[in-house]
Design an enzyme around this catalytic site. Sequence first.
Site, mmCIF file in Angstrom:
data_model
loop_
_atom_site.group_PDB
_atom_site.id
_atom_site.type_symbol
_atom_site.label_atom_id
_atom_site.label_comp_id
_atom_site.label_asym_id
_atom_site.label_seq_id
_atom_site.Cartn_x
_atom_site.Cartn_y
_atom_site.Cartn_z
ATOM 1 N N ASP A 51 -37.623 5.152 50.897
ATOM 2 C CA ASP A 51 -37.776 6.544 51.358
ATOM 3 C C ASP A 51 -39.202 6.757 51.892
ATOM 4 O O ASP A 51 -39.404 7.376 52.934
ATOM 5 C CB ASP A 51 -37.530 7.543 50.207
ATOM 6 C CG ASP A 51 -36.138 7.449 49.615
ATOM 7 O OD1 ASP A 51 -35.338 8.351 49.821
ATOM 8 O OD2 ASP A 51 -35.847 6.433 48.933
ATOM 9 N N THR A 122 -29.957 8.087 48.545
ATOM 10 C CA THR A 122 -30.919 7.305 47.735
ATOM 11 C C THR A 122 -30.344 6.978 46.364
ATOM 12 O O THR A 122 -30.556 5.889 45.822
ATOM 13 C CB THR A 122 -32.244 8.090 47.594
ATOM 14 O OG1 THR A 122 -32.800 8.242 48.899
ATOM 15 C CG2 THR A 122 -33.236 7.367 46.705
ATOM 16 N N HIS A 225 -23.402 14.768 42.666
ATOM 17 C CA HIS A 225 -23.974 16.105 42.479
ATOM 18 C C HIS A 225 -22.855 17.145 42.346
ATOM 19 O O HIS A 225 -22.892 18.202 42.979
ATOM 20 C CB HIS A 225 -24.884 16.475 43.657
ATOM 21 C CG HIS A 225 -26.071 15.571 43.816
ATOM 22 N ND1 HIS A 225 -26.154 14.588 44.772
ATOM 23 C CD2 HIS A 225 -27.230 15.493 43.115
ATOM 24 C CE1 HIS A 225 -27.309 13.963 44.670
ATOM 25 N NE2 HIS A 225 -27.981 14.487 43.676
ATOM 26 N N GLY A 247 -24.145 10.706 50.065
ATOM 27 C CA GLY A 247 -24.802 10.889 51.356
ATOM 28 C C GLY A 247 -24.138 11.921 52.243
ATOM 29 O O GLY A 247 -22.918 11.929 52.407
HETATM 30 P P1 AMP Z 1 -24.422 13.849 47.950
HETATM 31 O O1 AMP Z 1 -23.187 14.229 48.681
HETATM 32 O O2 AMP Z 1 -24.383 14.164 46.497
HETATM 33 O O3 AMP Z 1 -24.833 12.441 48.222
HETATM 34 O O4 AMP Z 1 -25.574 14.787 48.545
HETATM 35 C C1 AMP Z 1 -25.901 14.811 49.913
HETATM 36 C C2 AMP Z 1 -27.394 15.041 50.085
HETATM 37 O O5 AMP Z 1 -27.780 16.252 49.446
HETATM 38 C C3 AMP Z 1 -28.251 13.944 49.458
HETATM 39 O O6 AMP Z 1 -29.416 13.788 50.214
HETATM 40 C C4 AMP Z 1 -28.610 14.499 48.112
HETATM 41 O O7 AMP Z 1 -29.813 13.992 47.645
HETATM 42 C C5 AMP Z 1 -28.709 16.002 48.402
HETATM 43 N N1 AMP Z 1 -28.310 16.778 47.216
HETATM 44 C C6 AMP Z 1 -27.108 17.351 46.996
HETATM 45 N N2 AMP Z 1 -27.096 17.980 45.799
HETATM 46 C C7 AMP Z 1 -28.305 17.797 45.263
HETATM 47 C C8 AMP Z 1 -28.924 18.194 44.047
HETATM 48 N N3 AMP Z 1 -28.273 18.926 43.133
HETATM 49 N N4 AMP Z 1 -30.204 17.803 43.834
HETATM 50 C C9 AMP Z 1 -30.869 17.070 44.747
HETATM 51 N N5 AMP Z 1 -30.347 16.664 45.898
HETATM 52 C C10 AMP Z 1 -29.084 17.016 46.172
HETATM 53 MG MG MG Z 2 -33.355 11.366 51.469
#
Ligand code: AMP
Ligand code: MG
Length: 334
Positions: A51, A122, A225, A247
Amino acid sequence: MSNSPALLMRLMASAYSVAEKSGAIARRVMQSGDLGIVEKTGANDLQTAADRLVQQSICASLSRSFPKLTIIGEEDLPAETVEEDLIDTRQAEEVLLKPCPPEYSGLKEEELVVWVDPLDGTKEYTEAASLLFSPTHRQKVHSGSERQLLATALRLLDHVTVLIGVAYGGKAIAGVINQPFFNYQLGSGADLGRTMWGVLGLGAFGFQLQEVPDGQRIVTTTRSHSNKLVTDCVAAMEPHSVIKVGGAGNKIVQLVEGKASAYVFASPGCKKWDTCGPEAILQAVGGKLTDMHGNAYCYDANVKHMNSAGVLATLRNHEYYVSRVPQSVKQALS
Ligand code: AMP
Ligand code: MG
Ligand code: MG
C-alpha cells in the site's frame, strides 16, 4: 491545431503505465513474504508495504508529469523523498492511440482530481500471505491439503486491485484498475496481471464486457466488513445467489465480466478512492454506481472521504435494486 493527445488521454496513459508498475510492486512485496503490516483503525483496516510503496509510486509519478493535479491517496504517509526507482513517467501507447471524447478535450490539470487506492483488498492480500507464509496460521485455519491451501490463497489474491480514478466537476470520468495477480490459475511462468481502463464517452478496455444470464440476480458483497444491515439489504434484493469477495474494484470487475449483477454494500466504510476509478469504468460501459438511495457520489477534492450512504452498483437494472433497498437501510445510511 496541435496533434498532441489531450491532457486527459496523456494522464490516462500515465495512470495506465504506473498502474502496471504498481501491480509489479504488489507482486514483489507478496513474493518477499514480508508485508510490513500496520493496523490503521483496527484489525480490519490494514496497511502493508505494498500500500505504501504503490501510493508513493503513483502519486510521485503522476505529479512529476502533471504538477498541477490534485491527487488524493488513501494512505497517510510521511512527506519524504520517493525513491527514484518507484517513479515511472511512461505513457502507455494503447491509451494515447484512442481519441479523447470531445467534451473532455479541453480539460486542464488544475480542474482534475485523482483518487488513488494503492491497494484495494488489502485484507485479502494479507490473508493470502498468512496462508502462504505462516505455518501456524495455516494450521489454525486450514485442514485441507497443501494444494487446496494454495488454491485458497491464490483465489484471495485475485480480489486485490490497484485503483486510479479521475474526477472532473465532481464526476468520476475516467479510471484504471490493475489486477496484479490475474491469471494466477495458469501457474508459475505465466504472465501475471492485467490493466483495465475506461473513459466516459469513449468506452472501457482490457476486458471482455459480459452480462449475467438474463433475469439472474447475482449479488456480490463484502466478505470481511459485513454486519446485519449489509446482510438484510442483500436479502432484500431477492438474489438467486450471493458472492462474498474482497475489494471494491474486484466487485466492479465482476459486474462488467458478467459474474454478478449488483454490488450491494449497505454500510459506510468504502471511500472515494475505492469507487472513483471503478465507477468511471462501469459507467463507461453503461453501468451505474450510487449510494443506497440511488444518489450519485461527488468526487470533488473537498468532499468527505467516506461513502457514508453505502454503495450500490449495477451494469443494468439499477432502478430495480434501488427500489428493493429496505426503508430501515435508507434510514440508517444517510
Ligand atoms: P470490502 O468489500 O469489504 O473488501 O470493502 C471494499 C473497500 O472498502 C475496501 O477498500 C475496504 O477496506 C473498505 N471498507 C469497507 N468497509 C470498511 C470498514 N468497515 N472499515 C475499513 N474499510 C472498509
Ligand atoms: Mg486500499
Ligand atoms: Mg480500498
